[in-house]
Write a protein that holds these residues in place. Structure first.
Motif, mmCIF file in Angstrom:
data_model
loop_
_atom_site.group_PDB
_atom_site.id
_atom_site.type_symbol
_atom_site.label_atom_id
_atom_site.label_comp_id
_atom_site.label_asym_id
_atom_site.label_seq_id
_atom_site.Cartn_x
_atom_site.Cartn_y
_atom_site.Cartn_z
ATOM 1 N N MET A 154 40.472 45.050 24.895
ATOM 2 C CA MET A 154 40.169 46.399 24.736
ATOM 3 C C MET A 154 39.996 47.245 25.999
ATOM 4 S SD MET A 154 39.633 48.675 22.676
ATOM 5 C CE MET A 154 38.751 49.867 21.797
ATOM 6 N N GLU A 155 39.245 46.338 26.950
ATOM 7 C CA GLU A 155 39.113 46.936 28.400
ATOM 8 C C GLU A 155 40.235 47.101 28.910
ATOM 9 O OE1 GLU A 155 36.403 46.164 32.233
ATOM 10 O OE2 GLU A 155 36.915 44.240 30.894
ATOM 11 N N ARG A 156 41.179 46.219 28.977
ATOM 12 C CA ARG A 156 42.514 46.250 29.382
ATOM 13 C C ARG A 156 43.310 47.528 28.989
ATOM 14 N NH1 ARG A 156 47.188 44.999 28.024
ATOM 15 N NH2 ARG A 156 46.634 43.699 26.322
ATOM 16 N N ILE A 157 43.337 47.734 27.705
ATOM 17 C CA ILE A 157 44.094 48.857 27.041
ATOM 18 C C ILE A 157 43.385 50.155 27.799
ATOM 19 C CG2 ILE A 157 44.402 50.087 24.852
ATOM 20 C CD1 ILE A 157 44.409 47.357 23.569
ATOM 21 N N ILE A 158 42.033 50.338 27.970
ATOM 22 C CA ILE A 158 41.483 51.490 28.108
ATOM 23 C C ILE A 158 41.773 51.628 29.517
ATOM 24 C CG2 ILE A 158 39.279 52.461 28.935
ATOM 25 C CD1 ILE A 158 38.382 51.166 26.425
ATOM 26 N N MET A 159 41.846 50.623 30.408
ATOM 27 C CA MET A 159 42.289 50.648 31.962
ATOM 28 C C MET A 159 43.468 51.152 32.050
ATOM 29 S SD MET A 159 39.414 50.132 33.766
ATOM 30 C CE MET A 159 40.179 49.673 35.394
ATOM 31 N N GLU A 160 44.528 50.429 31.524
ATOM 32 C CA GLU A 160 46.198 50.804 31.412
ATOM 33 C C GLU A 160 46.114 52.481 31.238
ATOM 34 O OE1 GLU A 160 47.985 48.126 29.073
ATOM 35 O OE2 GLU A 160 47.828 46.286 30.311
ATOM 36 N N HIS A 161 45.516 52.838 30.226
ATOM 37 C CA HIS A 161 45.586 54.207 29.694
ATOM 38 C C HIS A 161 45.175 55.230 30.806
ATOM 39 C CE1 HIS A 161 46.892 57.184 27.132
ATOM 40 N NE2 HIS A 161 45.594 57.808 27.074
ATOM 41 N N ILE A 162 43.881 54.735 31.493
ATOM 42 C CA ILE A 162 43.332 55.552 32.806
ATOM 43 C C ILE A 162 44.486 55.768 33.863
ATOM 44 C CG2 ILE A 162 41.500 55.389 34.488
ATOM 45 C CD1 ILE A 162 39.431 54.310 32.289
ATOM 46 N N GLU A 163 44.806 54.515 34.159
ATOM 47 C CA GLU A 163 45.951 54.582 34.912
ATOM 48 C C GLU A 163 47.187 55.486 34.966
ATOM 49 O OE1 GLU A 163 45.590 53.424 38.192
ATOM 50 O OE2 GLU A 163 43.552 52.926 37.466
ATOM 51 N N PHE A 164 47.653 55.560 33.372
ATOM 52 C CA PHE A 164 48.655 56.299 32.925
ATOM 53 C C PHE A 164 48.323 57.911 33.120
ATOM 54 C CE2 PHE A 164 50.407 58.673 29.298
ATOM 55 C CZ PHE A 164 51.729 58.566 29.658
ATOM 56 N N VAL A 165 46.935 58.209 32.714
ATOM 57 C CA VAL A 165 46.686 59.300 32.781
ATOM 58 C C VAL A 165 46.390 60.123 34.292
ATOM 59 C CG1 VAL A 165 44.712 60.836 32.142
ATOM 60 C CG2 VAL A 165 45.492 59.473 30.570
ATOM 61 N N LYS A 166 46.110 59.070 34.994
ATOM 62 C CA LYS A 166 45.869 59.371 36.570
ATOM 63 C C LYS A 166 47.213 59.860 37.097
ATOM 64 C CE LYS A 166 41.641 56.706 37.864
ATOM 65 N NZ LYS A 166 41.303 55.849 38.846
ATOM 66 N N GLY A 167 48.241 59.117 36.452
ATOM 67 C CA GLY A 167 49.659 59.241 37.007
ATOM 68 C C GLY A 167 50.353 60.766 36.505
ATOM 69 N N ARG A 168 49.732 60.985 35.088
ATOM 70 C CA ARG A 168 50.161 62.215 34.660
ATOM 71 C C ARG A 168 49.512 63.660 35.409
ATOM 72 N NH1 ARG A 168 53.748 62.275 30.296
ATOM 73 N NH2 ARG A 168 53.416 64.462 30.603
ATOM 74 N N ILE A 169 48.078 63.232 35.828
ATOM 75 C CA ILE A 169 47.556 64.150 36.624
ATOM 76 C C ILE A 169 48.247 64.511 37.775
ATOM 77 C CG2 ILE A 169 45.288 65.041 38.015
ATOM 78 C CD1 ILE A 169 43.986 63.278 35.762
ATOM 79 N N GLU A 170 48.861 63.525 38.430
ATOM 80 C CA GLU A 170 49.331 63.713 39.754
ATOM 81 C C GLU A 170 50.664 64.432 39.675
ATOM 82 O OE1 GLU A 170 47.963 63.263 43.125
ATOM 83 O OE2 GLU A 170 46.319 62.699 41.752
ATOM 84 N N ALA A 171 51.275 63.898 38.630
ATOM 85 C CA ALA A 171 52.592 64.749 38.278
ATOM 86 C C ALA A 171 52.464 65.913 37.885
ATOM 87 C CB ALA A 171 53.350 63.899 37.038
ATOM 88 N N ALA A 172 51.426 66.310 37.171
ATOM 89 C CA ALA A 172 51.194 67.754 36.941
ATOM 90 C C ALA A 172 50.791 68.637 37.997
ATOM 91 C CB ALA A 172 50.083 68.006 35.744
ATOM 92 N N LYS A 173 50.011 67.891 38.848
ATOM 93 C CA LYS A 173 49.574 68.613 40.519
ATOM 94 C C LYS A 173 51.018 68.929 40.918
ATOM 95 C CE LYS A 173 44.871 67.004 40.658
ATOM 96 N NZ LYS A 173 44.019 66.413 41.658
ATOM 97 N N GLU A 174 51.764 68.023 41.239
ATOM 98 C CA GLU A 174 53.093 68.049 41.969
ATOM 99 C C GLU A 174 53.891 69.254 41.360
ATOM 100 O OE1 GLU A 174 55.710 67.037 44.883
ATOM 101 O OE2 GLU A 174 53.725 66.321 44.533
ATOM 102 N N LYS A 175 54.275 69.324 39.967
ATOM 103 C CA LYS A 175 54.865 70.348 39.425
ATOM 104 C C LYS A 175 54.264 71.640 39.554
ATOM 105 C CE LYS A 175 56.871 67.611 35.561
ATOM 106 N NZ LYS A 175 56.832 67.397 34.099
ATOM 107 N N LYS A 176 52.800 71.627 39.750
ATOM 108 C CA LYS A 176 52.230 73.007 39.886
ATOM 109 C C LYS A 176 52.496 73.477 41.303
ATOM 110 C CE LYS A 176 47.824 74.941 40.073
ATOM 111 N NZ LYS A 176 46.954 74.693 41.229
ATOM 112 N N GLN A 177 52.627 72.608 42.254
ATOM 113 C CA GLN A 177 52.892 73.257 43.230
ATOM 114 C C GLN A 177 54.127 73.431 43.833
ATOM 115 O OE1 GLN A 177 51.998 69.563 46.044
ATOM 116 N NE2 GLN A 177 49.980 69.963 46.256
ATOM 117 N N HIS A 178 55.302 72.945 43.103
ATOM 118 C CA HIS A 178 56.479 73.388 42.944
ATOM 119 C C HIS A 178 56.935 74.367 41.979
ATOM 120 C CE1 HIS A 178 57.035 70.661 46.237
ATOM 121 N NE2 HIS A 178 56.785 69.669 45.361
#
Length: 72
Positions: free
Chosen positions: A1-25
């Motif tokens: 369970m912990e691994r699943i949550i951690m993987e999703h946390i990393e996925f969401v962090k990537g989505r945040i960075e992608a959205a910030k990048e799109k916002k800049q452009h």
């Protein structure tokens, strides 16, 4: 369970960075607003996931405490 949550946390962090990048452009204010909203939504999801992980750890600690108490 912990691994699943951690993987999703990393996925969401990537989505945040992608959205910030799109916002800049963003080419217009509408697109910039959409991406800003996405960043907020993903950050809220990240907070929920981090809270879920903390609760999972507390549950594991409580479970260990109860188990050790039952052995004694």
């Amino acid at each position: 369970m912990e691994r699943i949550i951690m993987e999703h946390i990393e996925f969401v962090k990537g989505r945040i960075e992608a959205a910030k990048e799109k916002k800049q452009h963003a080419t217009d204010l509408h697109e910039e607003g959409i991406q800003a909203g996405m960043v907020i939504a993903y950050e809220m999801e990240l907070n929920d996931l981090e809270y879920m992980l903390a609760c999972y750890h507390k549950h594991q600690e409580a479970r260990k405490f109860v188990y050790e108490g039952a052995i004694k």
